[in-house]
Write a protein that holds these residues in place. Structure first.
Motif, short mmCIF file in Angstrom:
data_model
loop_
_atom_site.label_atom_id
_atom_site.label_comp_id
_atom_site.label_asym_id
_atom_site.label_seq_id
_atom_site.Cartn_x
_atom_site.Cartn_y
_atom_site.Cartn_z
N ALA A 33 0.83 -1.20 0.00
CA ALA A 33 0.00 0.00 0.00
C ALA A 33 0.87 1.26 0.00
O ALA A 33 0.61 2.21 -0.73
N HIS A 34 1.91 1.25 0.81
CA HIS A 34 2.77 2.41 0.92
C HIS A 34 3.63 2.59 -0.34
O HIS A 34 3.92 3.70 -0.75
N TYR A 35 4.02 1.47 -0.93
CA TYR A 35 4.92 1.49 -2.07
C TYR A 35 4.21 1.84 -3.39
O TYR A 35 4.69 2.64 -4.16
N TRP A 36 3.05 1.25 -3.61
CA TRP A 36 2.34 1.43 -4.88
C TRP A 36 1.02 2.18 -4.77
O TRP A 36 0.68 2.98 -5.63
N ALA A 37 0.21 1.89 -3.76
CA ALA A 37 -1.21 2.23 -3.78
C ALA A 37 -1.57 3.62 -3.28
O ALA A 37 -2.59 4.15 -3.68
N ASN A 38 -0.81 4.20 -2.38
CA ASN A 38 -1.19 5.49 -1.82
C ASN A 38 -0.97 6.61 -2.83
O ASN A 38 0.17 6.98 -3.12
N THR A 39 -2.04 7.14 -3.34
CA THR A 39 -1.94 8.20 -4.34
C THR A 39 -1.13 9.36 -3.80
O THR A 39 -1.38 9.87 -2.71
N GLY A 40 -0.14 9.79 -4.58
CA GLY A 40 0.67 10.94 -4.19
C GLY A 40 1.84 10.61 -3.29
O GLY A 40 2.70 11.45 -3.07
N SER A 41 1.89 9.40 -2.72
CA SER A 41 3.01 9.08 -1.84
C SER A 41 3.66 7.75 -2.22
O SER A 41 4.32 7.13 -1.40
N GLN A 42 3.47 7.31 -3.46
CA GLN A 42 4.10 6.06 -3.89
C GLN A 42 5.62 6.19 -3.76
O GLN A 42 6.18 7.26 -3.96
N GLN A 43 6.25 5.07 -3.45
CA GLN A 43 7.68 5.07 -3.20
C GLN A 43 8.48 4.36 -4.28
O GLN A 43 9.70 4.29 -4.21
N TYR A 44 7.83 3.82 -5.30
CA TYR A 44 8.52 2.97 -6.27
C TYR A 44 9.61 3.69 -7.05
O TYR A 44 10.52 3.06 -7.58
N LYS A 45 9.58 5.02 -7.11
CA LYS A 45 10.64 5.76 -7.81
C LYS A 45 11.83 6.05 -6.90
O LYS A 45 12.89 6.43 -7.37
N ARG A 46 11.66 5.85 -5.61
CA ARG A 46 12.71 6.18 -4.65
C ARG A 46 13.54 4.98 -4.21
O ARG A 46 14.73 5.11 -3.94
N ARG A 47 12.91 3.83 -4.06
CA ARG A 47 13.60 2.65 -3.53
C ARG A 47 12.92 1.39 -4.02
O ARG A 47 11.81 1.45 -4.54
N THR A 48 13.56 0.25 -3.81
CA THR A 48 12.96 -1.02 -4.20
C THR A 48 11.90 -1.42 -3.17
O THR A 48 11.86 -0.88 -2.05
N PHE A 49 11.07 -2.37 -3.54
CA PHE A 49 10.04 -2.87 -2.63
C PHE A 49 10.70 -3.42 -1.36
O PHE A 49 10.23 -3.15 -0.25
N ASP A 50 11.78 -4.20 -1.52
CA ASP A 50 12.46 -4.78 -0.36
C ASP A 50 13.04 -3.70 0.55
O ASP A 50 13.00 -3.83 1.78
N GLU A 51 13.57 -2.64 -0.03
CA GLU A 51 14.08 -1.53 0.78
C GLU A 51 12.95 -0.85 1.55
O GLU A 51 13.11 -0.50 2.72
N GLN A 52 11.81 -0.70 0.90
CA GLN A 52 10.64 -0.11 1.57
C GLN A 52 10.17 -1.00 2.72
O GLN A 52 9.86 -0.53 3.80
N TYR A 53 10.13 -2.30 2.47
CA TYR A 53 9.73 -3.28 3.49
C TYR A 53 10.66 -3.16 4.70
O TYR A 53 10.20 -3.07 5.84
N ASP A 54 11.97 -3.17 4.45
CA ASP A 54 12.94 -3.08 5.55
C ASP A 54 12.81 -1.76 6.30
O ASP A 54 12.92 -1.72 7.53
N MET A 55 12.57 -0.67 5.57
CA MET A 55 12.41 0.63 6.21
C MET A 55 11.19 0.64 7.15
O MET A 55 11.28 1.10 8.28
#
Length: 183
Positions: A33-55
């Motif tokens: 949800a945080h990586y892809w789904a939240n409109t306006g706050s997607q993280q996919y351009k900043r880090r990988t999914f695994d990096e987001q998970y670890d964060m």
């Protein structure tokens, strides 16, 4: 429903603590949800999914920890335990209990965005709604069966306005008026 909950939880705080402990969400779903789904706050351009998970796993706000895989998820996940995050925070949860002897509902509304608003009806409310087929407002009052803060049985807070309806009695639904009511 409120009586059933009060049997196991003596205070609202006790119920909220139990919900906080057990109402958890898999970290992978939170990450998605945080990586892809939240409109306006997607993280996919900043880090990988695994990096987001670890964060998120390291973020104390998320309260990540290993918990037993819930029954509803075992068809998809074979692991005994999975990383989950808290979905509720102490003091930020509205508890809504509704229903009667035949219809019970309980809903948890986490997030802290709730408000209670007083509604003042005109003094002649009963006269205004009678032509529409409604009973006097007093017939709809809820009776408290315990002290809201301590969960103790109490009759001290009973209002003199509350009807002494017998067991099984409840307000009847209004019938449609025979003629339209003129305003």
């Amino acid at each position: 429903m409120a009586k059933d909950l009060a049997k196991d939880y003596k205070t609202k705080s006790d119920l909220e603590d139990a919900l906080i402990e057990t109402a958890r969400r898999p970290l992978a779903l939170r990450t998605y949800a945080h990586y892809w789904a939240n409109t306006g706050s997607q993280q996919y351009k900043r880090r990988t999914f695994d990096e987001q998970y670890d964060m998120l796993a390291k973020d104390p706000v998320e309260q990540a920890k290993m918990t037993p895989t819930p029954e509803w998820l075992k068809a998809l996940i074979q692991d005994e335990d999975i990383m989950t995050i808290a979905t509720m925070n102490k003091g930020d949860t509205a508890l809504l209990v509704t229903g009667d002897a035949n219809r019970n509902k309980f809903q948890v509304i986490p997030g802290g965005g709730f408000v209670t608003t007083e509604i003042k009806l005109p003094k002649n409310w009963n006269e205004l709604v009678a032509p529409l087929g409604y009973q006097p407002i007093e017939n709809y009052y809820l009776k408290a069966t315990f002290n809201k803060d301590e969960g103790k049985a109490s009759s001290a807070g009973k209002s003199k306005k509350q009807p002494a309806a017998g067991k099984g009695q409840r307000p009847q639904r209004p019938q449609k008026p025979a003629k339209p009511v003129k305003k």
